[in-house]
Enzyme design. Structure first.
Site, PDB file in Angstrom:
ATOM      1  N   HIS A 249       1.768 -10.424 -46.433  1.00  0.00           N
ATOM      2  CA  HIS A 249       0.090 -10.857 -46.258  1.00  0.00           C
ATOM      3  C   HIS A 249      -0.732 -10.468 -47.246  1.00  0.00           C
ATOM      4  CE1 HIS A 249      -0.428  -5.980 -45.822  1.00  0.00           C
ATOM      5  NE2 HIS A 249      -0.414  -5.930 -47.381  1.00  0.00           N
TER       6      HIS A 249
ATOM      7  N   HIS B  68      -5.982  -1.878 -47.884  1.00  0.00           N
ATOM      8  CA  HIS B  68      -5.576  -1.286 -49.658  1.00  0.00           C
ATOM      9  C   HIS B  68      -6.392  -0.763 -50.263  1.00  0.00           C
ATOM     10  CE1 HIS B  68      -3.305  -4.598 -48.115  1.00  0.00           C
ATOM     11  NE2 HIS B  68      -2.098  -4.382 -48.714  1.00  0.00           N
TER      12      HIS B  68
ATOM     13  N   HIS C 122       8.548  -5.988 -52.780  1.00  0.00           N
ATOM     14  CA  HIS C 122       7.454  -6.224 -53.688  1.00  0.00           C
ATOM     15  C   HIS C 122       7.702  -4.487 -54.464  1.00  0.00           C
ATOM     16  CE1 HIS C 122       4.098  -5.654 -50.507  1.00  0.00           C
ATOM     17  NE2 HIS C 122       3.964  -5.774 -51.297  1.00  0.00           N
TER      18      HIS C 122
ATOM     19  N   GLU D  97       5.004  -0.845 -46.694  1.00  0.00           N
ATOM     20  CA  GLU D  97       4.632  -1.992 -45.864  1.00  0.00           C
ATOM     21  C   GLU D  97       5.442  -2.363 -44.910  1.00  0.00           C
ATOM     22  OE1 GLU D  97       0.911  -3.742 -48.170  1.00  0.00           O
ATOM     23  OE2 GLU D  97       2.378  -4.319 -47.836  1.00  0.00           O
TER      24      GLU D  97
END
Ligand code: DHB
Ligand code: FE
Length: 280
Positions: free
Chosen positions: A12, A59, A194, A241
């Site tokens: 995302h 977030h 990431h 995530e």
């Protein structure tokens, strides 16, 4: 009865949303990514879900460190895009499905002993809106109702991969027990490898990501045994995530059929992964 039409796993990355919003999908940097996503768009346009349950993480937008629900479900009528500092994304307001969301909450809490937080007022950030843009483009309104299912992957301690997988299985039983004749899609978002901060910022581990994509299809149970330490080491701090994909996978049959798989590096400073699965 409610019926699952399939599951979508997708990163995302916020810059993907910016690329869509600013008309850059034909740019040489972005076009390979959007071409790789196209078959998934065609699939969802064909199966036409009535509702998408979108598993994502906030977030520090709607929730911050003062209040971090481990799992939260959006029971409201509408969810507006959150202003993450550059103005809210120019995307449609999500129309919720309070009746279905309350059914899911009731099943999870009373039958499954998953004490999920119920949230009626909820803005949604890139974790939810970018996957919708990827799958549906830029319509005036989203083509289905949306139920946000928010997971804490930000604040320690996060839920385990196993807890996420089991939540998906519990969710599946709750969906199967819903009487209205609706088609349900489930999205697991976030990942792939990431890390946005510290010495290892920019970390990408393509081999590890590919292993996840393989086993999401063939052996999700083994992924559910992976520790946070391994994920932090191999996929990076934000790569954690990816545990949210296991909620999607847990809601599908053990045997699945792959409709589409795509992996692309780089998307901003992350690896982009996409998987579309149907029950076999
Ligand atoms: C970025 C942010 C995210 O939440 C994510 O999942 C991937 C990348 C970013 O800021 O680049
Ligand atoms: Fe994220």
């Amino acid at each position: 009865m409610a019926r699952i039409v399939g599951g979508v796993g997708t990163s995302h990355v916020p810059s993907i949303g910016a690329a869509i919003d600013h008309g850059k999908i034909q740019d040489p940097y972005w076009s390979p990514l959007f071409e790789g996503v196209q078959p998934a768009r065609e699939w969802i346009a064909e199966v036409k879900p009535d509702v998408a349950i979108v598993v994502y993480n906030d977030h520090a937008s709607r929730f911050a460190l003062d209040m971090t629900p481990t799992f939260a479900i959006g029971t409201g009528e509408q969810f507006t895009p959150h202003d993450e500092g550059y103005g809210a994304r120019p995307v449609p307001v999500c129309q919720g499905d309070p009746e279905f969301a309350w059914h899911l909450a009731e099943s999870l809490v009373l039958k499954e002993e998953f004490d999920i937080a119920m949230v009626s007022e909820m803005t949604v950030d890139h974790g939810l809106t970018v996957p919708l843009s990827l799958m549906f483009g830029q319509p005036h309104s989203w083509p289905c109702k949306i139920i946000p299912l928010c997971v804490n992957v930000i604040q320690y301690p996060q839920p385990t991969a196993l807890r996420c997988y089991r939540l998906g299985q519990a969710l599946r039983r709750a969906i199967d027990a819903y009487e209205p004749d609706i088609k349900v899609a489930i999205f697991g978002t976030g990942g792939m490898s990431h890390q946005l901060q510290g010495e290892r910022a920019g970390l990408i581990n393509a081999e590890y990501d590919k292993m996840w994509l393989d086993r999401m299809e063939s052996d999700p149970g083994s992924l559910s045994q992976i520790s946070h330490t391994e994920l932090l080491r191999e996929a990076g701090s934000e790569g954690l995530e990816i545990i949210m994909w296991l909620i999607m996978r847990g809601a599908l049959d053990s045997e699945v059929r792959r409709i589409h798989r795509f992996y692309h590096v780089p998307a901003s400073n992350t690896a982009y992964g996409l998987l579309v699965l149907e029950n076999a």
